[in-house]
Structures are given as C-alpha cells and as structure tokens.
Design an enzyme around this catalytic site. Structure first.
Site, PDB file in Angstrom:
ATOM      1  N   HIS A 360       0.802  -1.231   0.000  1.00  0.00           N
ATOM      2  CA  HIS A 360       0.000   0.000   0.000  1.00  0.00           C
ATOM      3  C   HIS A 360       0.827   1.271   0.000  1.00  0.00           C
ATOM      4  O   HIS A 360       0.263   2.357   0.149  1.00  0.00           O
ATOM      5  CB  HIS A 360      -0.911   0.056   1.223  1.00  0.00           C
ATOM      6  N   ARG A 549      -5.029  11.947   5.921  1.00  0.00           N
ATOM      7  CA  ARG A 549      -3.959  12.095   6.908  1.00  0.00           C
ATOM      8  C   ARG A 549      -3.048  13.243   6.519  1.00  0.00           C
ATOM      9  O   ARG A 549      -2.900  13.561   5.332  1.00  0.00           O
ATOM     10  CB  ARG A 549      -3.144  10.795   6.989  1.00  0.00           C
TER      11      ARG A 549
HETATM   12  C1  26W Z   1       3.512   0.445  10.280  1.00  0.00           C
HETATM   13  C2  26W Z   1       3.134   1.829  10.006  1.00  0.00           C
HETATM   14  C3  26W Z   1       2.305   1.940   8.802  1.00  0.00           C
HETATM   15  C4  26W Z   1       0.940   2.007   8.969  1.00  0.00           C
HETATM   16  C5  26W Z   1       0.150   2.104   7.857  1.00  0.00           C
HETATM   17  C6  26W Z   1       2.882   1.963   7.570  1.00  0.00           C
HETATM   18  C7  26W Z   1       2.089   2.055   6.476  1.00  0.00           C
HETATM   19  C8  26W Z   1       0.734   2.133   6.615  1.00  0.00           C
HETATM   20  C9  26W Z   1      -0.159   2.161   5.418  1.00  0.00           C
HETATM   21  C10 26W Z   1       0.447   1.382   4.295  1.00  0.00           C
HETATM   22  C11 26W Z   1      -0.512   3.535   5.016  1.00  0.00           C
HETATM   23  C12 26W Z   1      -1.739   3.557   4.175  1.00  0.00           C
HETATM   24  O1  26W Z   1      -2.832   3.601   4.677  1.00  0.00           O
HETATM   25  N1  26W Z   1      -1.566   3.556   2.857  1.00  0.00           N
HETATM   26  C13 26W Z   1      -2.656   3.913   1.989  1.00  0.00           C
HETATM   27  O2  26W Z   1      -3.351   2.764   1.561  1.00  0.00           O
HETATM   28  C14 26W Z   1      -4.496   3.121   0.800  1.00  0.00           C
HETATM   29  C15 26W Z   1      -5.253   1.851   0.482  1.00  0.00           C
HETATM   30  O3  26W Z   1      -4.575   1.089  -0.437  1.00  0.00           O
HETATM   31  C16 26W Z   1      -4.096   3.878  -0.457  1.00  0.00           C
HETATM   32  O4  26W Z   1      -5.256   4.284  -1.108  1.00  0.00           O
HETATM   33  C17 26W Z   1      -3.252   5.093  -0.080  1.00  0.00           C
HETATM   34  O5  26W Z   1      -2.767   5.711  -1.254  1.00  0.00           O
HETATM   35  C18 26W Z   1      -2.109   4.684   0.800  1.00  0.00           C
HETATM   36  O6  26W Z   1      -1.399   5.823   1.275  1.00  0.00           O
END
Ligand code: 26W
Length: 818
Positions: A360, A549
C-alpha cells in the site's frame, strides 16, 4: 410521540425496540435516554443479522467452500447502525418506527461511537472490502485486533493538534459477540530447546510468557446479500487472574502488573501511518494477531477436513494487508511443522500457496524492518524459521543473480541486522499486488523490480475501490434517490450501470435537482462548521475540501500556501474579481511527526488571519475540522465542490478519498498520481483538473536534486516568494516570528541539502493556474454541473465490488454461496 400509521412489520419492529429498552435497561420508552434507544435499535438489527447468520453458517458449512481470511492490523469501520439496516434493506422501516417513537434515525445513529480501528486508507479499504465481499456472497473473515483505544481523538487547541485517547468501547459495543470458548494461547520470549524425539525434532519452550487471545465476532451483512460474514477481533487477556506467588509475598502491585503487561498488547492502535519505528510492543501485537488467527484457521480446517493438510490451499486463502501481518508466514511454518508434524518441504509447499500480499505504499519510511536482537528475543522459535528461510533465499539468489552481493543484500530477508518484512512476502507469496495501475508499475519497475523479473506472473495491478453502500447510499440518500429515479435501482447492485446517468449530465432539469442536493449538503456542513468551529461560511461559495492524513507528500502545504497567495492578491488588487471560496481541511498528524503538526498549526494560523480580516469581506474562509474520521468524511464528501488530490506524483499509492468525492459529484484538482490516473481515464480530461509534475519527472528531480531550479523559482515567482517570506517575517504570527522557520527551511534548503523534496515549489505555479481555472468555471453553472454529474456517472469503476471481483478472479478463486 407522533401517531404514525405503521405496517404490521413496522409494528413488530417497534415492539422489538420497546422490548429491548425494557429488558436491557429496565425502562419504559418515556424514560429511556436516546443512547438507550440507539442500543435497542442496534440490538434489534443484530438479532436479525444473527438469524440470517445461523442459516448462512449452515450453508457455508455444507458447501465446504474455500474461505478468505483478510488479515489486517486496521479495520476502519466507522459506525455500523445505518449501514447495517441499509444492507438489511430496512432503512425506511427504522425511520418510520423511530419517528413513531419520537426520534429521528439520523440523530440516533450519531450516538454510536466510530469504530476507529485504523489510521487511514489501508484500514478503510479493509472495511470497504469486507462489505463488498459479503454483498457478493463470498465467504470471508476479517481478522484484526480489538484495540481498546482506537486512533486518538484530535483536539485543536490554540491552533495545535492535541491527542486524546479514544475509549470507543466505554459504553459497550452492541455489535460484538464474545467467544471465550475459542480462546487460544500465544507465547512470547524465553528460550527454545531442540530435542530429538521419536525420529524428529521437537521444540521445548522455557521461561516464555503466555498471553491469551480471546476473539470477539462482529457479524456483517452485505447489501441484499444471502450470507453473513464476520469480523473477528482478538483481545489479549492474561492467563492468570494475578500472580499468586507475588500476591502471597505481599507484593500486590507486582501481582497485578503481570496481568497488565499481557493485556497491554491489545490496548492501543499505533497512530503512525507510513512510518515505522521498531517498537517491541508493535512486534508483539503483530505476532499476537497472526498466531491467534492461524491457530483458529488450522483448528477450523482440522475440524472439517481432518489432517489432510495438502487440501489447505484449496480451502483457505490468506490476504496480508501490507506487511504488518507478515509474521503469519513463518508462524504458519511453525504451526505446520512443530504442531502438526509436517516436514519443512511439505510445510513450505503449503505456505507458498496460501498467502497473498498487498502493498500500500512506496514510502521508504514505511518499510517494516525489525531489529534482529529484538526479533530473536521476542520470537525465538519464529526467528529460527526466518533464519532458515533467509538461508534458502540466499542460496537461490546466488543461482539466479550470481555475483551480485548488492542485489542479494537488497533482496534478503535478513540484512544490516534487521528482518525485512517485505522481502519475506516477496519471497513467499503466490500473489503480490499494488493498489492502482501507476503504483503497480512503480513496484514492478522500481522498488520490487528484482523480484518481479524472477516471476512476473505473481504480480497484479488491482485498483482500489470504495463501497457504494456507505459512500453514496448511506451518506447521500437524496442523490441516490435522484439517480435511481432516472436509471432505476440496478446500479445499486451492478456498478457498471451507473454509466447510464451520462445522458443526464447536460439535462437542465436533472442539473437543477443535482445542484439542489449539493446545496442542501453544503448547508448542513455549514451548520456543522458553525456549531463546531464558530465560523460562518457561505454555502454559495465554492467548497474546496482536502481531507486525509496529514503528510508532507499529500501536500496540504501546497494548498495553504496557495490560499495565502490568494489572500495577498485580494488585499493588493481591489479589482480582483474573486469567486468566494471556503477551504476546508481535515487531517490528523501522527503524534510524533513534528513537521506535520507544524503544518496543522500553519493552516490554523492562516485561517485565523484570513477569517478575521474584514478587508476581504469574507470572500475567503479557511476551516480546519477537528478529529477527522469516517463519520466526518461522510459529511465532507457529499458537500464538496472541489476535491483536493494533490500528492507529489508517484507517492500516493492509490487514494480512496478521491473516489468518494468523485462519486458524490465533486470536481478533482489533482496530480497524475495513484488512482487519479484512472479517474482521468474514466471521466475524460475535460472533467478533471490535472496539474503538475508527472511521476517520472519527480523521480529525475529526486535523483538529481536540482537546487538551481528551486533557487530560480524563488527569485522569479514573486507570488510564491512573498508567501514563503511570510512564513518567517512575522506577518503570520507576530508573537512568535520563527515558529514556521522549519517549513521555510525545508522548502528552500532541505533537511540534508535537498530542497523541496515533495515538489511544493516546483508545482506551485501550475497549481495556482488550475485553481484559477476552476474558479472561473464555477461561474458557468451549466458547465460546472455537467462536469459534476459526469464525475458521478463515471465513478462506477471505483466500486469496491469491482475491486473484489478482480481479487477473486486473479487471486482468491472463491465461489459465491448459492
Ligand atoms: C507500520 C506503520 C504503517 C501504517 C500504515 C505503515 C504504512 C501504513 C499504510 C500502508 C498507510 C496507508 O494507509 N496507505 C494507503 O493505503 C491506501 C489503500 O490502499 C491507499 O489508497 C493510499 O494511497 C495509501 O497511502
């Protein structure tokens, strides 16, 4: 109470609700609080779901169907009452019955706490997916942690973000059913000893800590669906009421402390998104969820199919929502070998056909890597397995990419004294997917290119989607009705039929109705803003919304700098024919992300200045709505004229907020990033407002860090230069002139000598021009409405039903329950 004529079914529902109030709270209706009425409604709906569940359960069982387990650390469900009764197709009945009892459904529904068990996009996607899975009658379970505290509540005090806990379970949760009988044990730490016993190795644990995992199930109905699926939430419990040894020694505090330490695992959701820190408690949360879930999966399997383990990939598929549940891979190896007696090769064969991984994000700060010493200490047996996986991986890499140590290091599971979770997934999973076309392209051509080359067939591009049940039917019932009045109700179950709306885009009569609904939603939002922010905003002005966010790559900074530039121009040029605008922001920043929090302070500072400057006659208003979450999103997407999707190209994997705004008829101003690219394809370039650098152009600039370009922009663009200078010359915050220096500094000089990493300055001019174009367009109502309607009509592709069908065809291969 009104005397409303009820149908016999409605009368029965009314008795049901009155009965719940009496049995659960010992009150007659006249004495019940609205909260009690809410709970009674939720329990009544739950009863109906449970009845359906019993039947569905039997059918799923009889068909021996394959099941999907969607493993995710986040499920951002929001409220459930209105979507549940909508899915049960009983909205009208509840509305009538509540009215007869003297209540409005909407007001009652607002009393439910949001289930805020997620940070943002990834968590909300999981919630949309489970709705679509159920609607499509596909058997699936969502699996996550029952965090006692969801994502923090945000308060704005003096322009700054303050975080407060979110005790969402405080007043109970009417939707969940505790299943103590299905509790399992999860072990942490200690030492592992290997014994040779009965012709094979066995593993003995000493001094490990046991934590109990107890599940709570939330049954879920789909829209007009036959089956009931469930969300399983695991809660950590201590195995001992308290440590009696300590207690008997008179050490009362120590005695309860251990219990607390075990239960802290499911206490709180980590509030960082797109950023990881190797926190031990987070690692424990990860192991806790995956171990509990896998034990349950294997128990269910064994119950049904005995020890025919080779059938496992035919009967179950496990989707890893990003790398957060990756430990499921070595844990499955452990369970199959240590508990079920399989050999490495047999277990490996199963594991490599069971797991699929969705990525993601391409942000390097978000890549999960665990410090080796911590990993070994917390998960000694899992470490042994990971170490062996890494050994085999390196052996393989030596064959396929000989003499390339740099590549081996980049692709290894263990390197630099860290365990790289993405590489476990890339090595093991049978399917790997990105969440939009562009994002998948970046994965396969850049960050995962070396794995891609080895086996391109495993990689899939599956563009995200949103559930139309929540994001139009539930939050915008009038627009739903208007659309249905023209094209019939088919689109509610078949998203492709929404395209039938296109011929109405230029229809004056339809435009008028469409416009009236938008206006009504804007009036509602204006009332909310008045109540919560004390600011008067004009529903006739353009509502321009950026809600997501807070992150540098999402570029709220670009937005606010442009607002400041417009304000400057209004002051300087009395003849400026400005189209009044209300800029609305809503965003939470990770508590430890200082710069993101500073951007919130900047937005609020600029807002105060502009909103209180009588010289501009209220032509610009800036509003920061606090505590953004699912329920606030529902109010924003229906009221927006313009949707801001302005991330630095190449950084936003997909975005899903963009789709919600589009569906509800907002025009997008955006970069060619994530799913915006596909929105452009769907709606056509005349109906979307694209500006700025493209992903490859950003990429070259990132690589070469062209400082001269930034310098040149600063010296030649006077509008931009002025707003940048305002960050540090005291005009925004006279009492603390240096407060925004950090923002000025990073834009112009950068943290490590690389200025403007997110291309705010490079894209500024193009953004301003596109904003201006939108303002002019707003004055031409016919044209604007035509484009707005086209956005709604072309949004069918972004239904999560389509997304789920693609996952199912390409990856899961589940059969719908008949
Ligand atoms: C461990 C910390 C952490 C927590 C959450 C790292 C990364 C994340 C996620 C990957 C962040 C997130 O929510 N990404 C989003 O995912 C959505 C669903 O696919 C996309 O539409 C967004 O572009 C993306 O930023």
């Amino acid at each position: 109470m009104e005397s409303v004529k009820l149908t016999p079914r409605e009368e029965a529902l009314k008795q049901e609700i009155v009965g719940k109030v009496s049995r659960y709270f010992g009150k007659v209706m006249e004495d019940a609080t609205p909260k009690m009425v809410y709970t009674a409604c939720a329990l009544a709906a739950r009863d109906q779901i449970m009845t359906k569940w019993a039947v569905s359960h039997k059918e799923v069982k009889e068909e021996n169907s394959k099941k999907l387990y969607y493993l995710s650390f986040e499920f951002l469900m929001g409220r459930l009452l209105t979507t549940n009764i909508l899915n049960l197709m009983q909205t009208d009945e509840y509305v009538h019955v509540l009215r007869a009892l003297g209540y409005e459904l909407n007001e009652i529904a607002e009393l439910e706490n949001d289930a805020g068990l997620g940070n943002g996009g990834l968590g909300r996607l999981a919630a949309c997916f489970i709705d679509s899975l159920t609607t499509l009658d596909l058997p699936a379970y969502g699996c996550t942690i029952r965090y006692e505290y969801g994502l923090f509540k945000q308060k704005i005090v003096d322009g700054y973000q303050i975080e407060l806990p979110d005790p969402w379970l405080e007043n109970g949760n009417a939707w969940e059913i505790p299943r103590p009988e299905e509790t399992v044990e999860v072990k942490f730490g200690g030492n592992v000893y290997t014994d040779w016993y009965d012709g094979r190795f066995s593993f003995r644990y000493e001094n490990s800590h046991t934590v109990l995992a107890m599940p709570y199930d939330v049954p879920l109905v789909g829209y007009d669906s036959k089956i009931v699926n469930k969300l399983r939430l695991w809660s950590a419990k201590s195995p001992d009421f308290m440590n009696m040894n300590e207690f008997n020694r008179g050490n009362y505090v120590r005695a309860v402390e251990e219990k607390q330490l075990a239960e802290v695992i499911s206490k709180v959701l980590y509030p960082e998104d797109n950023h990881t820190e190797g926190k031990e408690l987070r690692l424990k949360q990860q192991y806790f969820l995956v171990s509990a879930t896998l034990q349950w999966i294997l128990r269910e399997f064994e119950h049904r199919y005995g020890r025919d383990w080779h059938l496992l990939p035919e009967k179950a598929v496990i989707q890893l929502n990003d790398t957060h549940p990756t430990l499921a891979i070595p844990e499955m190896m452990r369970l199959l070998m240590d508990e079920k007696g399989l050999g490495w090769d047999e277990a490996w064969e199963l594991v490599t056909h069971l797991f699929a991984y969705t990525n993601h994000t391409v942000m390097s700060e978000a890549m999960e890597k665990w410090p080796l010493d911590m990993f070994k200490r917390v998960l000694p047996r899992v470490w042994m397995i990971v170490e062996e996986m890494n050994r085999r991986l390196l052996e393989y890499l030596n064959c396929v990419y000989p003499n390339d140590p740099a590549k081996h290091k980049y692709m290894a599971i263990v390197s630099d004294n860290q365990v790289c979770m993405a590489n476990i997934c890339l090595y093991t999973c049978f399917a790997i997917n990105g969440v939009s076309k562009l994002h998948t392209h970046i994965l396969t051509s850049d960050i995962f290119a070396d794995y891609y080359r080895l086996n391109p067939g495993r990689f899939h591009a599956i563009t995200n989607g949103i559930t139309f049940r929540r994001w139009i039917m539930d939050c915008n019932p009038e627009l739903t009705e208007l659309i249905t009045s023209k094209i019939g109700p088919g689109w509610l179950k078949d998203y492709s039929l929404l395209a039938d709306l296109k011929p109405y885009a230029a229809d004056a009569e339809f435009q008028k109705k469409f416009d009236a609904i938008k206006k009504k939603n804007k009036v509602h939002l204006a009332e909310y803003i008045k109540e919560h922010n004390g600011i008067d905003v004009d529903p006739e002005s353009i509502f321009d919304v950026q809600s997501k966010r807070l992150h540098e790559y999402k570029r709220q900074l670009l937005n606010i700098l442009h607002i400041l530039a417009e304000y400057n121009r209004l002051l300087e040029d009395p003849k400026y024919d400005y189209v009044p605008k209300t800029y609305i922001f809503a965003a939470k920043a990770a508590p430890g992300y200082a710069r993101a929090k500073l951007i919130i302070k900047l937005i609020n500072t600029v807002a105060d200045k502009i909103n209180n400057d009588s010289r501009i006659g209220g032509k610009i208003k800036v509003v920061f709505i606090e505590n953004y979450g699912v329920s606030i999103a529902e109010k924003l997407v229906v009221a927006a004229d313009i949707s801001e999707q302005i991330s630095t190209a190449g950084k936003e994997a997909s975005g899903t907020g963009n789709m919600k705004f589009m569906l509800n008829g907002a025009l997008t101003i955006g970069t060619l990033d994530g799913a915006n690219v596909e929105m452009l394809e769907q709606v056509g370039e005349e109906n979307i407002f694209i500006f700025g650098l493209k992903a490859e152009e950003v990429e070259t600039r990132m690589r070469y860090h062209n400082q001269d370009e930034v310098k040149k922009i600063y010296t030649t663009n006077h509008t931009l230069r002025k707003v940048l200078d305002q960050l540090i010359d005291g005009s925004l915050c006279p009492e603390n002139t240096q407060i925004f220096r950090d923002l000025y500094q990073t834009l112009l000089f950068g943290d490590y000598g690389y200025p403007d990493v997110y291309m705010v300055l490079r894209d500024f001019e193009a953004y301003c021009a596109t904003q201006e174009e939108l303002s002019r367009l707003y004055l031409d109502r016919k044209k604007w409405l035509e484009k707005a309607i086209m956005n709604t009509a072309c949004a069918g592709f972004f239904s999560s039903d389509r997304t789920i069908m693609e996952y199912n065809d390409q990856i899961w291969h589940l059969t719908p329950i008949e």
